[in-house]
Design a protein around this motif. Structure first.
Motif, PDB file in Angstrom:
ATOM      1  N   HIS A 172     -70.314  54.465  -3.593  1.00 53.76           N
ATOM      2  CA  HIS A 172     -70.806  55.215  -2.440  1.00 53.76           C
ATOM      3  C   HIS A 172     -70.357  56.671  -2.487  1.00 53.76           C
ATOM      4  N   GLY A 173     -69.130  56.903  -2.914  1.00 54.13           N
ATOM      5  CA  GLY A 173     -68.656  58.283  -3.067  1.00 54.13           C
ATOM      6  C   GLY A 173     -69.443  59.019  -4.129  1.00 54.13           C
ATOM      7  N   TRP A 174     -69.695  58.349  -5.264  1.00 56.07           N
ATOM      8  CA  TRP A 174     -70.450  58.971  -6.349  1.00 56.07           C
ATOM      9  C   TRP A 174     -71.886  59.275  -5.911  1.00 56.07           C
ATOM     10  N   MET A 175     -72.484  58.372  -5.152  1.00 56.58           N
ATOM     11  CA  MET A 175     -73.838  58.617  -4.645  1.00 56.58           C
ATOM     12  C   MET A 175     -73.864  59.863  -3.763  1.00 56.58           C
ATOM     13  N   LYS A 176     -72.861  60.025  -2.919  1.00 57.36           N
ATOM     14  CA  LYS A 176     -72.794  61.214  -2.059  1.00 57.36           C
ATOM     15  C   LYS A 176     -72.585  62.471  -2.902  1.00 57.36           C
ATOM     16  N   LEU A 177     -71.669  62.416  -3.867  1.00 62.31           N
ATOM     17  CA  LEU A 177     -71.383  63.570  -4.707  1.00 62.31           C
ATOM     18  C   LEU A 177     -72.576  63.933  -5.593  1.00 62.31           C
ATOM     19  N   SER A 178     -73.325  62.952  -6.037  1.00 63.93           N
ATOM     20  CA  SER A 178     -74.463  63.184  -6.925  1.00 63.93           C
ATOM     21  C   SER A 178     -75.658  63.788  -6.187  1.00 63.93           C
ATOM     22  N   ASP A 179     -75.700  63.634  -4.896  1.00 60.18           N
ATOM     23  CA  ASP A 179     -76.789  64.188  -4.088  1.00 60.18           C
ATOM     24  C   ASP A 179     -76.200  64.914  -2.887  1.00 60.18           C
ATOM     25  N   MET A 180     -75.437  65.964  -3.165  1.00 61.15           N
ATOM     26  CA  MET A 180     -74.785  66.674  -2.060  1.00 61.15           C
ATOM     27  C   MET A 180     -75.793  67.324  -1.131  1.00 61.15           C
ATOM     28  N   THR A 181     -76.973  67.659  -1.626  1.00 59.03           N
ATOM     29  CA  THR A 181     -77.993  68.220  -0.737  1.00 59.03           C
ATOM     30  C   THR A 181     -78.364  67.209   0.333  1.00 59.03           C
ATOM     31  N   GLY A 182     -78.642  65.978  -0.074  1.00 55.49           N
ATOM     32  CA  GLY A 182     -78.963  64.924   0.884  1.00 55.49           C
ATOM     33  C   GLY A 182     -77.782  64.570   1.764  1.00 55.49           C
ATOM     34  N   THR A 183     -76.589  64.533   1.154  1.00 59.84           N
ATOM     35  CA  THR A 183     -75.379  64.220   1.908  1.00 59.84           C
ATOM     36  C   THR A 183     -75.121  65.277   2.969  1.00 59.84           C
ATOM     37  N   LEU A 184     -75.237  66.546   2.578  1.00 59.01           N
ATOM     38  CA  LEU A 184     -75.037  67.639   3.539  1.00 59.01           C
ATOM     39  C   LEU A 184     -76.069  67.578   4.657  1.00 59.01           C
ATOM     40  N   SER A 185     -77.298  67.292   4.296  1.00 57.01           N
ATOM     41  CA  SER A 185     -78.358  67.193   5.295  1.00 57.01           C
ATOM     42  C   SER A 185     -78.040  66.094   6.308  1.00 57.01           C
ATOM     43  N   PHE A 186     -77.594  64.947   5.827  1.00 61.00           N
ATOM     44  CA  PHE A 186     -77.257  63.842   6.723  1.00 61.00           C
ATOM     45  C   PHE A 186     -76.101  64.213   7.643  1.00 61.00           C
ATOM     46  N   PHE A 187     -75.034  64.750   7.079  1.00 65.52           N
ATOM     47  CA  PHE A 187     -73.849  65.068   7.877  1.00 65.52           C
ATOM     48  C   PHE A 187     -74.124  66.193   8.871  1.00 65.52           C
ATOM     49  N   VAL A 188     -74.805  67.241   8.411  1.00 65.73           N
ATOM     50  CA  VAL A 188     -75.015  68.404   9.264  1.00 65.73           C
ATOM     51  C   VAL A 188     -76.166  68.173  10.247  1.00 65.73           C
ATOM     52  N   ASP A 189     -77.311  67.721   9.745  1.00 67.74           N
ATOM     53  CA  ASP A 189     -78.508  67.600  10.589  1.00 67.74           C
ATOM     54  C   ASP A 189     -78.523  66.334  11.447  1.00 67.74           C
ATOM     55  N   MET A 190     -78.032  65.233  10.908  1.00 66.23           N
ATOM     56  CA  MET A 190     -78.095  63.964  11.638  1.00 66.23           C
ATOM     57  C   MET A 190     -76.821  63.694  12.448  1.00 66.23           C
ATOM     58  N   LEU A 191     -75.667  63.919  11.828  1.00 64.90           N
ATOM     59  CA  LEU A 191     -74.402  63.632  12.518  1.00 64.90           C
ATOM     60  C   LEU A 191     -73.869  64.832  13.289  1.00 64.90           C
ATOM     61  N   HIS A 192     -74.386  66.010  12.987  1.00 71.40           N
ATOM     62  CA  HIS A 192     -73.977  67.248  13.659  1.00 71.40           C
ATOM     63  C   HIS A 192     -72.494  67.544  13.458  1.00 71.40           C
ATOM     64  N   VAL A 193     -72.043  67.332  12.221  1.00 68.03           N
ATOM     65  CA  VAL A 193     -70.676  67.715  11.848  1.00 68.03           C
ATOM     66  C   VAL A 193     -70.772  68.716  10.712  1.00 68.03           C
ATOM     67  N   GLY A 194     -69.723  69.450  10.477  1.00 71.69           N
ATOM     68  CA  GLY A 194     -69.735  70.501   9.474  1.00 71.69           C
ATOM     69  C   GLY A 194     -69.824  69.979   8.044  1.00 71.69           C
ATOM     70  N   ALA A 195     -70.260  70.870   7.175  1.00 71.59           N
ATOM     71  CA  ALA A 195     -70.402  70.551   5.755  1.00 71.59           C
ATOM     72  C   ALA A 195     -69.068  70.119   5.132  1.00 71.59           C
ATOM     73  N   PHE A 196     -67.973  70.661   5.631  1.00 71.68           N
ATOM     74  CA  PHE A 196     -66.644  70.283   5.146  1.00 71.68           C
ATOM     75  C   PHE A 196     -66.478  68.764   5.144  1.00 71.68           C
ATOM     76  N   TRP A 197     -66.950  68.115   6.220  1.00 70.01           N
ATOM     77  CA  TRP A 197     -66.770  66.670   6.369  1.00 70.01           C
ATOM     78  C   TRP A 197     -67.588  65.902   5.345  1.00 70.01           C
ATOM     79  N   ALA A 198     -68.730  66.418   4.962  1.00 71.96           N
ATOM     80  CA  ALA A 198     -69.550  65.759   3.945  1.00 71.96           C
ATOM     81  C   ALA A 198     -68.809  65.734   2.615  1.00 71.96           C
ATOM     82  N   TYR A 199     -68.249  66.876   2.232  1.00 69.84           N
ATOM     83  CA  TYR A 199     -67.485  66.941   0.982  1.00 69.84           C
ATOM     84  C   TYR A 199     -66.228  66.073   1.066  1.00 69.84           C
TER      85      TYR A 199
END
Length: 133
Positions: free
Chosen positions: A28-55
């Motif tokens: 799951h960590g590798w999936m997030k790291l491999s698609d940081m664009t999607g991960t950032l979009s989910f964390f920022v746009d859907m969860l409304h938390v900063g990009a820091f938390w996605a990383y």
């Protein structure tokens, strides 16, 4: 009469739990790291938390999974992964209910705390390294 507990190997059981936890979090960590664009979009746009938390979450899951798999730093890793899962449940899954919602996340939370509580067992990366001194 044969006892059902006659073939008890706690260390092997702990290793199998760590193997399961480790592989799930690594993937799951590798999936997030491999698609940081999607991960950032989910964390920022859907969860409304900063990009820091996605990383942070991506690296915690990847490195935490590796730590569990190897059986090193398992106390702190177990606590941190459990905290990670609390936020996953509260922010993402709780509205979906237990079955089909947060049951797997809860299992990962509890298994991580179990390893943090009882330790990694004897089958760890450290057990195969040469002893110093």
């Amino acid at each position: 009469m044969v006892k059902l507990t006659q073939y008890k190997n706690t260390d092997l059981g702990l290793f199998l739990v760590r193997l399961g936890i480790g592989l799930v979090f690594i993937i799951h960590g590798w999936m997030k790291l491999s698609d940081m664009t999607g991960t950032l979009s989910f964390f920022v746009d859907m969860l409304h938390v900063g990009a820091f938390w996605a990383y942070l979450v991506a690296w915690v899951e990847f490195l935490g999974g590796l730590s569990m798999l190897l059986g090193v730093w398992t106390y702190w890793t177990g606590v941190i992964l459990a905290i990670n899962m609390v936020f996953a449940i509260v922010l993402v899954k709780v509205g979906k209910g237990f079955a089909g919602g947060y049951e797997f996340d809860l299992l990962l939370l509890l298994a991580s705390l179990a390893i943090a509580t009882v330790g990694p067992g004897k089958y760890t990366a450290e057990s195969v390294l040469p002893k110093k001194g």
